[in-house]
Design a protein around this motif. Structure first.
Motif, PDB file in Angstrom:
ATOM      1  N   ILE A  50      51.460  15.728  55.278  1.00 29.79           N
ATOM      2  CA  ILE A  50      52.007  15.450  53.948  1.00 29.79           C
ATOM      3  C   ILE A  50      50.881  15.181  52.957  1.00 29.79           C
ATOM      4  O   ILE A  50      50.948  15.593  51.800  1.00 29.79           O
ATOM      5  N   ASP A  51      49.820  14.540  53.409  1.00 28.89           N
ATOM      6  CA  ASP A  51      48.664  14.286  52.541  1.00 28.89           C
ATOM      7  C   ASP A  51      48.012  15.594  52.093  1.00 28.89           C
ATOM      8  O   ASP A  51      47.398  15.654  51.024  1.00 28.89           O
ATOM      9  N   GLU A  52      48.149  16.641  52.901  1.00 29.47           N
ATOM     10  CA  GLU A  52      47.586  17.950  52.556  1.00 29.47           C
ATOM     11  C   GLU A  52      48.216  18.536  51.294  1.00 29.47           C
ATOM     12  O   GLU A  52      47.679  19.456  50.702  1.00 29.47           O
ATOM     13  N   ASP A  58      44.458  26.951  47.134  1.00 26.42           N
ATOM     14  CA  ASP A  58      43.515  27.994  47.565  1.00 26.42           C
ATOM     15  C   ASP A  58      42.703  27.562  48.791  1.00 26.42           C
ATOM     16  O   ASP A  58      42.072  28.379  49.438  1.00 26.42           O
ATOM     17  N   LYS A  59      42.764  26.286  49.115  1.00 24.40           N
ATOM     18  CA  LYS A  59      42.036  25.771  50.284  1.00 24.40           C
ATOM     19  C   LYS A  59      42.941  25.565  51.498  1.00 24.40           C
ATOM     20  O   LYS A  59      42.486  25.198  52.563  1.00 24.40           O
ATOM     21  N   VAL A  60      44.240  25.787  51.342  1.00 28.61           N
ATOM     22  CA  VAL A  60      45.196  25.569  52.433  1.00 28.61           C
ATOM     23  C   VAL A  60      45.255  26.800  53.324  1.00 28.61           C
ATOM     24  O   VAL A  60      45.350  27.931  52.849  1.00 28.61           O
ATOM     25  N   ARG A 106      54.307  27.138  50.261  1.00 36.40           N
ATOM     26  CA  ARG A 106      53.581  26.911  49.009  1.00 36.40           C
ATOM     27  C   ARG A 106      52.278  27.719  48.970  1.00 36.40           C
ATOM     28  O   ARG A 106      51.966  28.371  47.976  1.00 36.40           O
ATOM     29  N   ALA A 107      51.522  27.672  50.064  1.00 34.27           N
ATOM     30  CA  ALA A 107      50.242  28.381  50.121  1.00 34.27           C
ATOM     31  C   ALA A 107      50.457  29.893  50.092  1.00 34.27           C
ATOM     32  O   ALA A 107      49.722  30.618  49.405  1.00 34.27           O
ATOM     33  N   GLN A 111      49.007  32.396  47.243  1.00 35.14           N
ATOM     34  CA  GLN A 111      48.141  33.521  47.583  1.00 35.14           C
ATOM     35  C   GLN A 111      48.752  34.854  47.137  1.00 35.14           C
ATOM     36  O   GLN A 111      48.042  35.744  46.684  1.00 35.14           O
ATOM     37  N   ARG A 112      50.050  34.971  47.223  1.00 36.96           N
ATOM     38  CA  ARG A 112      50.737  36.200  46.781  1.00 36.96           C
ATOM     39  C   ARG A 112      50.598  36.371  45.268  1.00 36.96           C
ATOM     40  O   ARG A 112      50.317  37.462  44.778  1.00 36.96           O
ATOM     41  N   LYS A 113      50.782  35.292  44.530  1.00 36.98           N
ATOM     42  CA  LYS A 113      50.667  35.348  43.069  1.00 36.98           C
ATOM     43  C   LYS A 113      49.237  35.646  42.613  1.00 36.98           C
ATOM     44  O   LYS A 113      49.019  36.285  41.595  1.00 36.98           O
TER      45      LYS A 113
END
Length: 116
Positions: A50-52, A58-60, A106-107, A111-113
């Protein structure tokens, strides 16, 4: 060695458990067993997941998030078929799967966008 230390600690604590808490203490998935301690410590992994959410997208790692999500959901099922059924660990694993599934989504969307 660690088994002896653990048994000694449990025996010492046994004397201080109030009678009202005795059913929980003696339960087959209670604090005397791994069935209690596994979810107690695994919640730290859920908290880290959850902290992530604060991390820039862009770092996930979608691979890591997807793997943790799948692992959490697979182990959720396992916790419901073992004996004794471990509802605490099942909830922990489900939360881990859900938290990482959301992060993976979310990631992936980010990345797709960005055309990555």
């Amino acid at each position: 060695m660690s088994r002896v230390v653990y048994k000694t600690l449990v025996s010492a604590a046994d004397k201080f458990v109030p009678s009202k808490l005795r059913p929980l203490w003696e339960h087959e998935a209670g604090p005397k067993t791994i069935f209690f301690w596994a979810p107690a410590f695994k919640w730290a992994l859920v908290a880290a997941s959850i902290d992530e959410y604060r991390r820039p997208l862009d770092k996930v790692s979608t691979t890591q998030s997807a793997t943790l999500s799948a692992t959490g959901l697979i182990w959720t099922r396992y916790c419901l078929v073992i004996r004794p059924i471990n509802y605490a660990l099942s909830l922990c694993n489900f939360t881990l799967g859900l938290a990482n599934g959301i992060q993976c989504y979310r990631a992936y969307n980010y990345q797709r966008k960005m055309g990555m």
